[in-house]
Design a protein around this motif. Structure first.
Motif, PDB file in Angstrom:
ATOM      1  N   MET A 122       0.829  -1.211   0.000  1.00 35.91           N
ATOM      2  CA  MET A 122       0.000   0.000   0.000  1.00 35.91           C
ATOM      3  C   MET A 122       0.859   1.255   0.000  1.00 35.91           C
ATOM      4  SD  MET A 122      -3.235  -0.826   2.453  1.00 35.91           S
ATOM      5  CE  MET A 122      -2.541  -1.855   3.728  1.00 35.91           C
ATOM      6  N   ASP A 222     -10.199   6.603   4.465  1.00 40.29           N
ATOM      7  CA  ASP A 222      -8.900   6.029   4.081  1.00 40.29           C
ATOM      8  C   ASP A 222      -8.387   5.105   5.186  1.00 40.29           C
ATOM      9  OD1 ASP A 222      -8.840   7.517   1.704  1.00 40.29           O
ATOM     10  OD2 ASP A 222      -8.003   9.257   2.755  1.00 40.29           O
ATOM     11  N   THR A 226      -7.782   1.158   4.747  1.00 45.46           N
ATOM     12  CA  THR A 226      -6.433   0.623   4.951  1.00 45.46           C
ATOM     13  C   THR A 226      -6.468  -0.558   5.931  1.00 45.46           C
ATOM     14  OG1 THR A 226      -5.494   2.806   4.572  1.00 45.46           O
ATOM     15  CG2 THR A 226      -4.095   1.214   5.705  1.00 45.46           C
TER      16      THR A 226
END
Ligand code: DAH
Length: 338
Positions: A122, A222, A226
């Motif tokens: 990521m 986000d 994640t």
């Protein structure tokens, strides 16, 4: 000439049989096959051999040459075999060998490597900080008030000079922001220490992994994405994530993260595995003060942070019921995790 050739052959082979080392073999080779060796000299006589004898004697000459050079190689090989035999005298080659034990990666490090690999996908970079910390990085920078229980001597290992063993990897948030301006996207795995009584689920030392992402427009969505991605990669696509409001001094809002996944083998139970939240602007203010600039302008930047322990996950995923096994260094335990 036939006779002479036969005689040279016999002579050369006898000399080879008597040659006791490589130098002696080479001397025989030169004496017979060398440019001025006996066979070479005799072969010059071919010129005077009659036409009808030539094919026969030529053939014999070749035979003798081959026999002598073959003899040279054979004698060399025989000497070598004798040397090997002598070297192995008294050694039983049929005995089984002595196994060389092979090491294995510690189950917590295996867990850590997997976690790091997922975050790297990521775009998180690895960051680091010291185990021996100062109060500023462990508490003040992270908006932790003077009277917070974590600062208690009963909970934290203090060194005589006032420094301490870090109680959380959140210290690396402060260390990173102090050094680099946004955007930052880091993870920081490492050991942390607390004055806990050791039992089957507690040790005074354990392992955490911290994450921090600061940029323009970073949102709670986000953060959730994640965390969800991470646990699905780690535990399989049936992993479910639940975020419960909580309090941490350095994030606002803050959450505890519960996970449910068949890989955790706890039936239908939610397991509390992490803490997280949106970076509190008060943390940015501390960092700016320390840096002496406004790099972390809370009007411009937002960020999320998370942290979780690896020991509990490693215990569940490797079927260990007592955390103390991780630090006892018993090879019978460790050898099971190859
Ligand atoms: N440092 C916390 C602990 O040790 C875990 C944690 C909670 C880390 C929230 C974070 C966070 O980065 O945002 O309990």
């Amino acid at each position: 000439m036939d006779q002479q050739l036969e005689q040279l052959r016999a002579e050369a082979l006898a000399a080879l049989a008597a040659a006791a080392d490589e130098a002696a073999i080479e001397a025989v080779r030169i004496a017979f096959l060398g440019r001025t060796g006996k066979i070479s000299v005799l072969s010059e006589g071919m010129r005077t051999v009659s036409k009808e004898d030539k094919p026969r004697i030529g053939k014999l000459l070749n035979e003798v040459r081959n026999a002598v050079s073959g003899g040279v190689e054979a004698r060399k090989a025989a000497l070598e075999a004798e040397r090997d035999q002598a070297a192995l005298a008294g050694i039983d080659l049929t005995l089984p060998g002595i196994p060389v034990p092979q090491g294995a990666v510690h189950p917590i490090n295996q867990m850590l490597e997997r976690a790091v690999a997922i975050f790297r996908k990521m775009g998180f970079a690895l960051a680091d900080g010291p185990d021996i910390e100062d109060e500023w990085h462990c508490f003040d920078a992270l908006n932790t008030p003077e009277d917070h229980p974590a600062r208690n001597e009963a909970d934290t290992f203090y060194l005589p000079d006032g420094r301490l063993l870090r109680t959380q990897t959140s210290t690396v948030q402060a260390r990173t922001m102090e050094l680099v301006a946004p955007p930052v996207r880091i993870i920081a795995p490492g050991c942390v220490y607390r004055r806990d009584e050791a039992d089957a689920t507690h040790l005074a030392q354990f392992t955490q992994i911290e994450g921090l992402y600061v940029d323009e427009g970073v949102t709670l969505g986000d953060l959730k994405g994640t965390i969800e991605y991470f646990f699905r990669e780690l535990l399989g696509s049936d992993a479910q994530v639940r975020m419960r409001p909580h309090f941490f001094p350095f994030t606002e809002p803050s959450f505890e993260v519960d996970i449910k996944a068949s890989a955790l083998g706890k039936g239908d139970k939610w397991l509390e595995l992490a803490g997280c939240g949106m970076v509190d602007p008060a943390v940015f203010a501390q960092i700016n003060k320390k840096r002496g600039d406004q790099a972390y302008d809370a009007e411009k930047y937002t960020g999320f942070a998370f942290g979780f322990g690896l020991d509990r996950l490693a215990m569940i995923l490797s079927g260990v019921s007592d955390i103390r096994l991780f630090t006892e260094n018993d090879v019978r335990f460790l050898a099971q995790y190859k």
